[in-house]
Scaffold this motif. Sequence first.
Motif, PDB file in Angstrom:
ATOM      1  N   GLU A 216       0.820  -1.323  -0.230  1.00  0.00           N
ATOM      2  CA  GLU A 216      -0.166   0.314  -0.109  1.00  0.00           C
ATOM      3  C   GLU A 216       0.972   1.213   0.168  1.00  0.00           C
ATOM      4  O   GLU A 216       0.959   2.205  -0.830  1.00  0.00           O
ATOM      5  CB  GLU A 216      -1.118   0.020   1.061  1.00  0.00           C
ATOM      6  N   ALA A 217       1.970   1.178   0.752  1.00  0.00           N
ATOM      7  CA  ALA A 217       3.100   2.272   0.968  1.00  0.00           C
ATOM      8  C   ALA A 217       3.225   2.703  -0.655  1.00  0.00           C
ATOM      9  O   ALA A 217       3.630   3.600  -1.271  1.00  0.00           O
ATOM     10  CB  ALA A 217       3.696   1.872   1.637  1.00  0.00           C
ATOM     11  N   ALA A 218       3.844   1.841  -1.292  1.00  0.00           N
ATOM     12  CA  ALA A 218       4.310   1.825  -2.308  1.00  0.00           C
ATOM     13  C   ALA A 218       3.617   2.004  -3.844  1.00  0.00           C
ATOM     14  O   ALA A 218       3.739   3.179  -4.851  1.00  0.00           O
ATOM     15  CB  ALA A 218       4.847   0.378  -3.112  1.00  0.00           C
ATOM     16  N   ALA A 219       2.127   1.353  -3.438  1.00  0.00           N
ATOM     17  CA  ALA A 219       1.364   2.535  -4.398  1.00  0.00           C
ATOM     18  C   ALA A 219       0.855   3.566  -4.315  1.00  0.00           C
ATOM     19  O   ALA A 219       0.982   4.281  -5.923  1.00  0.00           O
ATOM     20  CB  ALA A 219       0.281   1.942  -4.155  1.00  0.00           C
ATOM     21  N   ALA A 260      -6.756  -8.386  -0.899  1.00  0.00           N
ATOM     22  CA  ALA A 260      -7.420  -7.996  -1.819  1.00  0.00           C
ATOM     23  C   ALA A 260      -7.221  -6.133  -1.160  1.00  0.00           C
ATOM     24  O   ALA A 260      -7.377  -5.090  -2.513  1.00  0.00           O
ATOM     25  CB  ALA A 260      -8.325  -7.999  -1.023  1.00  0.00           C
ATOM     26  N   ALA A 261      -6.926  -5.745  -0.242  1.00  0.00           N
ATOM     27  CA  ALA A 261      -6.974  -4.333  -0.059  1.00  0.00           C
ATOM     28  C   ALA A 261      -5.635  -4.191  -0.104  1.00  0.00           C
ATOM     29  O   ALA A 261      -5.502  -3.027  -1.112  1.00  0.00           O
ATOM     30  CB  ALA A 261      -5.975  -4.461   1.858  1.00  0.00           C
ATOM     31  N   LEU A 266      -3.646  -1.408  -5.228  1.00  0.00           N
ATOM     32  CA  LEU A 266      -2.112  -0.564  -6.288  1.00  0.00           C
ATOM     33  C   LEU A 266      -3.330  -0.441  -7.662  1.00  0.00           C
ATOM     34  O   LEU A 266      -2.806   0.318  -8.569  1.00  0.00           O
ATOM     35  CB  LEU A 266      -1.747  -2.307  -6.642  1.00  0.00           C
ATOM     36  N   GLU A 267      -4.323  -0.829  -7.315  1.00  0.00           N
ATOM     37  CA  GLU A 267      -5.324  -0.595  -8.992  1.00  0.00           C
ATOM     38  C   GLU A 267      -5.861   0.535  -8.661  1.00  0.00           C
ATOM     39  O   GLU A 267      -5.621   1.810  -9.910  1.00  0.00           O
ATOM     40  CB  GLU A 267      -6.162  -1.548  -8.850  1.00  0.00           C
ATOM     41  N   ALA A 268      -5.372   0.790  -7.335  1.00  0.00           N
ATOM     42  CA  ALA A 268      -5.845   2.920  -7.659  1.00  0.00           C
ATOM     43  C   ALA A 268      -5.612   3.380  -7.984  1.00  0.00           C
ATOM     44  O   ALA A 268      -5.482   4.463  -8.426  1.00  0.00           O
ATOM     45  CB  ALA A 268      -7.131   3.013  -6.252  1.00  0.00           C
ATOM     46  N   GLY A 270      -3.474   2.679 -10.584  1.00  0.00           N
ATOM     47  CA  GLY A 270      -3.151   2.474 -11.452  1.00  0.00           C
ATOM     48  C   GLY A 270      -2.226   1.770 -12.597  1.00  0.00           C
ATOM     49  O   GLY A 270      -1.588   1.917 -13.946  1.00  0.00           O
ATOM     50  N   VAL A 271      -1.816   0.963 -10.949  1.00  0.00           N
ATOM     51  CA  VAL A 271      -1.091   0.069 -11.067  1.00  0.00           C
ATOM     52  C   VAL A 271      -2.230  -1.528 -11.301  1.00  0.00           C
ATOM     53  O   VAL A 271      -2.235  -2.129 -10.459  1.00  0.00           O
ATOM     54  CB  VAL A 271      -0.406  -0.988  -9.762  1.00  0.00           C
ATOM     55  N   PRO A 272      -1.624  -2.130 -12.809  1.00  0.00           N
ATOM     56  CA  PRO A 272      -2.337  -3.467 -13.308  1.00  0.00           C
ATOM     57  C   PRO A 272      -1.832  -4.415 -12.201  1.00  0.00           C
ATOM     58  O   PRO A 272      -0.157  -4.382 -12.372  1.00  0.00           O
ATOM     59  CB  PRO A 272      -1.921  -3.509 -14.640  1.00  0.00           C
ATOM     60  N   VAL A 273      -3.016  -5.266 -11.746  1.00  0.00           N
ATOM     61  CA  VAL A 273      -2.591  -6.784 -11.227  1.00  0.00           C
ATOM     62  C   VAL A 273      -3.506  -7.875 -11.514  1.00  0.00           C
ATOM     63  O   VAL A 273      -3.771  -7.913 -11.597  1.00  0.00           O
ATOM     64  CB  VAL A 273      -3.063  -6.150  -9.432  1.00  0.00           C
ATOM     65  N   GLY A 274      -2.233  -8.526 -12.147  1.00  0.00           N
ATOM     66  CA  GLY A 274      -2.494 -10.044 -12.375  1.00  0.00           C
ATOM     67  C   GLY A 274      -3.448 -10.909 -11.292  1.00  0.00           C
ATOM     68  O   GLY A 274      -2.199 -11.093 -10.185  1.00  0.00           O
TER      69      GLY A 274
END
Lengths: 291, 382
Positions: A216-219, A260-261, A266-268, A270-274
Amino acid sequence: MAVIATKDTRLVVQGITGREGTFHALRNRDYGTNVVAGVTPGRAGQNVEGIPVFDSVADAVAKAGANTSLVIVPPRFAAEAILEAADAGIEQIICITEGIPAHDMLEVYHYVRPRGIRLLGPNCPGALSPGIANIGIIPAQVFKPGPIGLVSRSGTLTYQIGGELAAKGLGNSTIIGIGGDPVIGTSFIDALDLFQADDDTEFIVMVGEIGGSDEEAAAAVIAERITKPVVAYIAGFEAPVGKTMGHAGAIISGTAGTAAAKKEALEARGVPVGTNPTEAARIVAELVAGR
Amino acid sequence: MDLYEHQGKELFAKAGIPVAAGRVAFTVAEARAAAEALGGRVVVKSQVLTGGRGKAGGVKVVSGPDEAAAAAEAILGLDINGHITRRLWIEEAVAIDREYYASVTFDRAAKMPLMMLTTMGGMDVEAVARDHPDRLARLHVDPALGFRGFHAVQLMSAAGIPVDERKAVGAMLAQIYGVFVAEDAMLVEVNPLVILDDGTLLAADSKMTIDDNALFRHADSSAMRDVAAADPQEQAAHEADLAYVKLDGDVGILGNGAGLVMSTVDVVAQAGGRPANFLDVGGGASAEKIATALGIVLSDEKVKSVLFNIFGGITRCDEVAKGLLGALETTAVRAPIVVRLDGTNDVEGRELLERAARPEITVEKTMLEAAATAVRLAREAR
């Protein structure tokens, strides 16, 4: 240029005379890493297939010019080994050992961090820059050189994704295993900053898992200052609450630290998550193809 | 490792933190005897590793041995959030005036111990944090500095502890921090920390988690592991030094590396299967360790197929193959095994399996194919 494992690396292996220490020191050397020394207290004067063994890291620095250390010693001695390397003036310490008490790592972290010493791990597979140098236990044959920086909390999951990328003809600048413990020296954010500054890295893949809030911090940092495209994968969607999933750091505490969090954070940004390693590799391949 | 309330209180008492006198009871008769020995009013408390005991009827204040026996009868066997009560803690009832809350947690993000204190004790601290964040005092302690007098003052001032109580509360905060460090804890929580009618302090409950990686230097707390309450597979895995988590499905899963095994569990679920377990054989696993791991997975009767997912780093694939073939020599394997080997010495590993040509083994090339096959085989066996 690559990061951490470079052509400037002069490696000392702490625990070189142990079974795993010998195996991986020689593998690293065979790959092309400049392994200049080994350390096992009481074994000074011996050598491991030509690699000189010293009693202390200080000797390895003074007599062999070591600047990077690989720590492969049992957990009871590992925190001390890291501190010894830091005290001897080593610039980068890569600790493979799993099972170091978390309180010991607090002490280690707060010693090395303000001194600007890079600590990778513990409980990590190390760092590999394909075609340049390998420090640690990453099976180099899986990876090939290329533009993708890969950072992960899990060793074998890193190999899995590296293998998937290689199967699509894609390679890596550097693979960084940051480790699965609650207290690790290099965070996702540190690795992202390294890749952002690295000319050889054009894309970044980050592989997270349940527990803590580093993803989350990385996001937040990705949104703020990482301009290179980032793709993520998170493991542990099926993990139950309150159970340690192998890695000491992989535990959902109450509602904190779920896969999930992390995916959502990450998706919030703009990072796509496989949803699985194969899909993550596919997303990366599409990004590279569309560049 | 989570400790029961009474185990935490044992460590508290050792550190000088005041707790009520009490005894452990596993039966109604023991509960009666404990109440007799303690005398007067006692509290009968379920010992389970979960919260919400009070609401679930797991805590009763009683006036003597007969009532204690009746309460024990009611509480033993009580299911609290899926945890069955198998032991009780019988302790002297105390006259409570006010309830506070104090804790130290291992804050991973800050990489420092985090101390928390509030005068709103006895409730769920997450609710206090959510609804009354101004009432919850929080303070990070630099581990190199340790917990100092000024930390105590800052915390107590922020939490609104009356000045005349600060000497006693401050002393207890220092003791709680001391236990956290001395016992290699990841969590020490006292909720409630009670102020008695006579003004003295008492830790009325205890919640502690000890770092598993530090148990080697804590013979006391290592011995506190409740072997009887553990799932049989989890216990066997613990004894063999393997990371295992029971998950309730029928596809047994083992592999090397926590991340890869977590991912394998996810992929099996995505393929429409139900994972039976998580089992990480760890790094550098020997042939015997692999055989033991397979035995543990198969000892779960629900398991209908096994997915063996290995990507070799420190673990060499030929060792894994030898372990697997060795296990098949010594044990009757009752479920099909889907194997996927990749990484260090993978060619040698796959050669070993191919040469052995065991009918129980299906070798798959990719993780997704292996998951799909394992899920299909489990379904066919239902």
